[in-house]
Scaffold this motif. Structure first.
Motif, PDB file in Angstrom:
ATOM      1  N   MET A   1       5.051  12.982  -3.557  1.00 19.77           N
ATOM      2  CA  MET A   1       4.397  13.251  -4.846  1.00 19.77           C
ATOM      3  C   MET A   1       4.027  11.919  -5.481  1.00 19.77           C
ATOM      4  SD  MET A   1       7.142  16.014  -6.265  1.00 19.77           S
ATOM      5  CE  MET A   1       6.262  16.576  -7.725  1.00 19.77           C
ATOM      6  N   LEU A   2       2.785  11.776  -5.915  1.00 10.96           N
ATOM      7  CA  LEU A   2       2.375  10.534  -6.566  1.00 10.96           C
ATOM      8  C   LEU A   2       2.592  10.660  -8.071  1.00 10.96           C
ATOM      9  CD1 LEU A   2      -0.888   9.607  -4.626  1.00 10.96           C
ATOM     10  CD2 LEU A   2       1.511   9.312  -3.972  1.00 10.96           C
ATOM     11  N   ALA A   3       3.221   9.629  -8.627  1.00 17.14           N
ATOM     12  CA  ALA A   3       3.627   9.710 -10.032  1.00 17.14           C
ATOM     13  C   ALA A   3       2.449   9.605 -11.012  1.00 17.14           C
ATOM     14  CB  ALA A   3       4.669   8.636 -10.335  1.00 17.14           C
ATOM     15  N   ASP A   4       1.267   9.194 -10.526  1.00 19.95           N
ATOM     16  CA  ASP A   4       0.091   9.139 -11.397  1.00 19.95           C
ATOM     17  C   ASP A   4      -0.548  10.512 -11.582  1.00 19.95           C
ATOM     18  OD1 ASP A   4       0.082   6.484 -11.910  1.00 19.95           O
ATOM     19  OD2 ASP A   4      -1.503   5.953 -10.502  1.00 19.95           O
ATOM     20  N   ASP A   5      -0.234  11.428 -10.670  1.00 19.53           N
ATOM     21  CA  ASP A   5      -0.858  12.755 -10.744  1.00 19.53           C
ATOM     22  C   ASP A   5       0.108  13.723 -11.419  1.00 19.53           C
ATOM     23  OD1 ASP A   5      -3.459  12.971  -8.803  1.00 19.53           O
ATOM     24  OD2 ASP A   5      -2.077  11.422  -8.157  1.00 19.53           O
ATOM     25  N   ILE A   6      -0.271  14.164 -12.597  1.00 22.11           N
ATOM     26  CA  ILE A   6       0.591  15.068 -13.355  1.00 22.11           C
ATOM     27  C   ILE A   6      -0.058  16.446 -13.369  1.00 22.11           C
ATOM     28  CG2 ILE A   6       1.650  15.525 -15.623  1.00 22.11           C
ATOM     29  CD1 ILE A   6       2.757  12.967 -14.447  1.00 22.11           C
TER      30      ILE A   6
ATOM     31  N   VAL B   1     -11.591   9.727   4.638  1.00 26.13           N
ATOM     32  CA  VAL B   1     -12.018   8.356   4.305  1.00 26.13           C
ATOM     33  C   VAL B   1     -11.366   7.998   2.976  1.00 26.13           C
ATOM     34  CG1 VAL B   1     -13.939   6.738   4.018  1.00 26.13           C
ATOM     35  CG2 VAL B   1     -14.328   8.891   5.228  1.00 26.13           C
ATOM     36  N   GLU B   2     -10.645   6.889   2.942  1.00 22.98           N
ATOM     37  CA  GLU B   2     -10.030   6.454   1.676  1.00 22.98           C
ATOM     38  C   GLU B   2     -11.082   5.760   0.818  1.00 22.98           C
ATOM     39  OE1 GLU B   2      -7.305   7.117   0.230  1.00 22.98           O
ATOM     40  OE2 GLU B   2      -7.018   5.546  -1.260  1.00 22.98           O
ATOM     41  N   LYS B   3     -11.206   6.216  -0.422  1.00 25.47           N
ATOM     42  CA  LYS B   3     -12.140   5.657  -1.411  1.00 25.47           C
ATOM     43  C   LYS B   3     -13.503   5.322  -0.784  1.00 25.47           C
ATOM     44  CE  LYS B   3      -8.570   4.750  -4.492  1.00 25.47           C
ATOM     45  NZ  LYS B   3      -7.323   4.294  -3.939  1.00 25.47           N
ATOM     46  N   PRO B   4     -14.218   6.360  -0.351  1.00 27.17           N
ATOM     47  CA  PRO B   4     -15.483   6.126   0.343  1.00 27.17           C
ATOM     48  C   PRO B   4     -16.579   5.594  -0.584  1.00 27.17           C
ATOM     49  CG  PRO B   4     -15.203   8.449  -0.128  1.00 27.17           C
ATOM     50  CD  PRO B   4     -13.933   7.781  -0.570  1.00 27.17           C
TER      51      PRO B   4
ATOM     52  N   ALA C   1     -11.427  15.942  -2.675  1.00 26.27           N
ATOM     53  CA  ALA C   1     -10.619  14.729  -2.854  1.00 26.27           C
ATOM     54  C   ALA C   1      -9.139  15.061  -2.698  1.00 26.27           C
ATOM     55  CB  ALA C   1     -10.867  14.161  -4.240  1.00 26.27           C
ATOM     56  N   ILE C   2      -8.397  14.105  -2.151  1.00 27.78           N
ATOM     57  CA  ILE C   2      -6.945  14.286  -2.003  1.00 27.78           C
ATOM     58  C   ILE C   2      -6.284  14.062  -3.359  1.00 27.78           C
ATOM     59  CG2 ILE C   2      -4.864  13.359  -0.916  1.00 27.78           C
ATOM     60  CD1 ILE C   2      -6.564  12.489   1.457  1.00 27.78           C
ATOM     61  N   MET C   3      -5.450  15.008  -3.778  1.00 29.14           N
ATOM     62  CA  MET C   3      -4.667  14.870  -5.005  1.00 29.14           C
ATOM     63  C   MET C   3      -3.254  14.452  -4.596  1.00 29.14           C
ATOM     64  SD  MET C   3      -6.656  15.506  -7.465  1.00 29.14           S
ATOM     65  CE  MET C   3      -8.237  15.073  -6.784  1.00 29.14           C
ATOM     66  N   GLY C   4      -2.457  13.989  -5.535  1.00 26.60           N
ATOM     67  CA  GLY C   4      -1.188  13.366  -5.134  1.00 26.60           C
ATOM     68  C   GLY C   4      -0.018  14.268  -4.781  1.00 26.60           C
TER      69      GLY C   4
ATOM     70  N   GLY D   1       0.813  -1.218   0.000  1.00 28.36           N
ATOM     71  CA  GLY D   1       0.000   0.000   0.000  1.00 28.36           C
ATOM     72  C   GLY D   1       0.844   1.264   0.000  1.00 28.36           C
ATOM     73  N   LEU D   2       0.170   2.376  -0.342  1.00 25.88           N
ATOM     74  CA  LEU D   2       0.853   3.668  -0.442  1.00 25.88           C
ATOM     75  C   LEU D   2       1.472   4.088   0.892  1.00 25.88           C
ATOM     76  CD1 LEU D   2       1.459   6.261  -2.038  1.00 25.88           C
ATOM     77  CD2 LEU D   2      -0.861   7.042  -1.517  1.00 25.88           C
ATOM     78  N   GLY D   3       0.741   3.858   1.983  1.00 27.32           N
ATOM     79  CA  GLY D   3       1.263   4.228   3.305  1.00 27.32           C
ATOM     80  C   GLY D   3       2.515   3.431   3.637  1.00 27.32           C
TER      81      GLY D   3
HETATM   82  C1  G1P Z   1      -4.064   7.482  -4.071  1.00 22.15           C
HETATM   83  C2  G1P Z   1      -4.490   7.803  -2.637  1.00 22.15           C
HETATM   84  C3  G1P Z   1      -5.788   8.597  -2.613  1.00 22.15           C
HETATM   85  C4  G1P Z   1      -5.624   9.844  -3.483  1.00 22.15           C
HETATM   86  C5  G1P Z   1      -5.178   9.462  -4.895  1.00 22.15           C
HETATM   87  C6  G1P Z   1      -4.845  10.711  -5.710  1.00 22.15           C
HETATM   88  O1  G1P Z   1      -4.988   6.571  -4.619  1.00 22.15           O
HETATM   89  O2  G1P Z   1      -4.632   6.593  -1.917  1.00 22.15           O
HETATM   90  O3  G1P Z   1      -6.114   8.972  -1.298  1.00 22.15           O
HETATM   91  O4  G1P Z   1      -6.855  10.539  -3.511  1.00 22.15           O
HETATM   92  O5  G1P Z   1      -3.995   8.652  -4.859  1.00 22.15           O
HETATM   93  O6  G1P Z   1      -4.551  10.395  -7.036  1.00 22.15           O
HETATM   94  P1  G1P Z   1      -4.674   5.744  -5.985  1.00 22.15           P
HETATM   95  O7  G1P Z   1      -5.008   6.648  -7.121  1.00 22.15           O
HETATM   96  O8  G1P Z   1      -3.226   5.384  -5.943  1.00 22.15           O
HETATM   97  O9  G1P Z   1      -5.569   4.553  -5.924  1.00 22.15           O
END
Ligand code: G1P
Length: 318
Positions: free
Chosen positions: A130-135, A190-193, A203-206, A110-112
């Motif tokens: 920084m999450l690599a999926d969010d550009i 809440v994660e993915k409610p 929503a949380i962005m990366g 998991g991400l955590g």
């Molecule tokens: C992750 C996080 C989520 C966040 C999202 C942003 O989810 O777990 O909280 O809102 O990135 O892109 P994932 O997209 O990896 O499933």
């Protein structure tokens, strides 16, 4: 005045199952947007905001990420010999982007869990994730603005965006109370409610800035959504001991882990490029015309609202 941040953690250990079969033998982070791998956009954004100590959390099958940010003597030799100086400079400059470290996550829990793996490297200082999926749109000041907010409050800062009710279940959702125009205090997460569980449509962005206390929270929490150690759950635990601030993005952002957003990002980036913009507009116009002929009822051409290209520019560049 809180400590200056120069460390960023970029988790890149995910399996990329949404992009199979392309990701069977290559990391999803290396999929190109036009001609640059997605992760390079993220690393460039980090360096642009002064985050030059970069830790990429990788896993099995991710070695090409390391090769990409390394020197490539054979390629450089060939480019030099054939006088391709611009290409040579570009290839060399990639190897000079910041100081990049790598750590293997071992198991994808998991991400955590990936962020927790960075604990020793981060060494009890505030840092960014920084999450690599969010550009983010090129030239976005998101990180700089989040660092400024951190400088003012000395508390963790999480990027937020308001999404529709249908979309919120794809994200970490937060409940908030306002601080100022684009700043909120995060009250719940809440994660993915499920649709009836979302505290709001924020929503949380990366993009995240964390105080080192996030590691205590990550160590405390148990597996959450999908049986994974969720970063969102650790934020939920952190808000019990210190404030966490939500910063609402004011830039365009693409989720390149999602196929249609990936294609859209590719097209929009190409449209903005000097060497591709005109030919791409021509391609889109032709496609829209074809679609309009196939579906005479639809308003595709009006929707696209594409400007006419210059005469003679309708040849598609390679
Ligand atoms: C992750 C996080 C989520 C966040 C999202 C942003 O989810 O777990 O909280 O809102 O990135 O892109 P994932 O997209 O990896 O499933």
């Amino acid at each position: 005045m809180p400590a200056k941040i120069n460390k960023v953690v970029i988790p890149a250990a995910g399996l990329g199952t949404r992009f199979l079969p392309a990701t069977k033998a290559q990391p999803k982070e290396m999929l190109p947007l036009v001609d640059k791998p997605a992760i390079q956009y993220v690393v460039e954004e980090a360096v642009g905001a002064g985050l030059t100590d970069i830790l990429i959390i990788t896993g099995r099958g991710k070695r090409t990420i390391e090769d990409h940010f390394d020197r490539s003597f054979e390629l450089e030799y060939y480019l030099e010999r054939s006088g391709k100086i611009e290409d040579l400079e570009e290839v060399r400059s990639i190897a000079q982007l910041g100081e990049i470290h790598y750590l293997r996550q071992g198991e994808p829990l998991g991400l955590g869990h990936a962020v927790l793996a960075a604990k020793r490297h981060v060494n009890s200082k505030p840092f960014a994730v920084m999450l690599a999926d969010d550009i983010m749109d090129e030239g976005s000041k998101t990180l700089n603005e989040m660092l400024t907010v951190f400088g003012k409050y000395g508390r963790s800062v999480v990027a937020l965006m308001e999404v529709s009710e249908n979309e919120i279940s794809s994200y970490g959702a937060v409940g908030v109370s306002p601080i100022s125009k684009n700043l909120f205090s995060i009250r719940s997460v809440v994660e993915k409610p499920l649709p009836n569980e979302a505290p709001s449509c924020f929503a949380i962005m990366g993009r995240y800035i964390f105080t080192p206390e996030i590691f205590d929270a990550l160590e405390k929490i148990t597996p959450g959504r999908n049986g994974e150690i969720q970063l969102t759950d650790a934020i939920g635990s952190l808000i019990e001991q210190q404030e966490v601030i939500g910063y609402v993005l004011n830039t365009k952002r693409y989720d390149v882990g999602n196929k249609s957003d990936y294609l859209r990002a590719t097209i929009e980036i190409a449209l903005k490029r000097e060497d591709l913009g005109d030919s791409m507009r021509t391609v889109l116009r032709q496609l829209a015309q074809e679609q309009a002929l196939l579906n005479p009822q639809s308003n595709d051409l009006n929707v696209l609202n594409l400007p006419q290209s210059a005469p003679g520019s309708d040849r598609v560049n390679d």
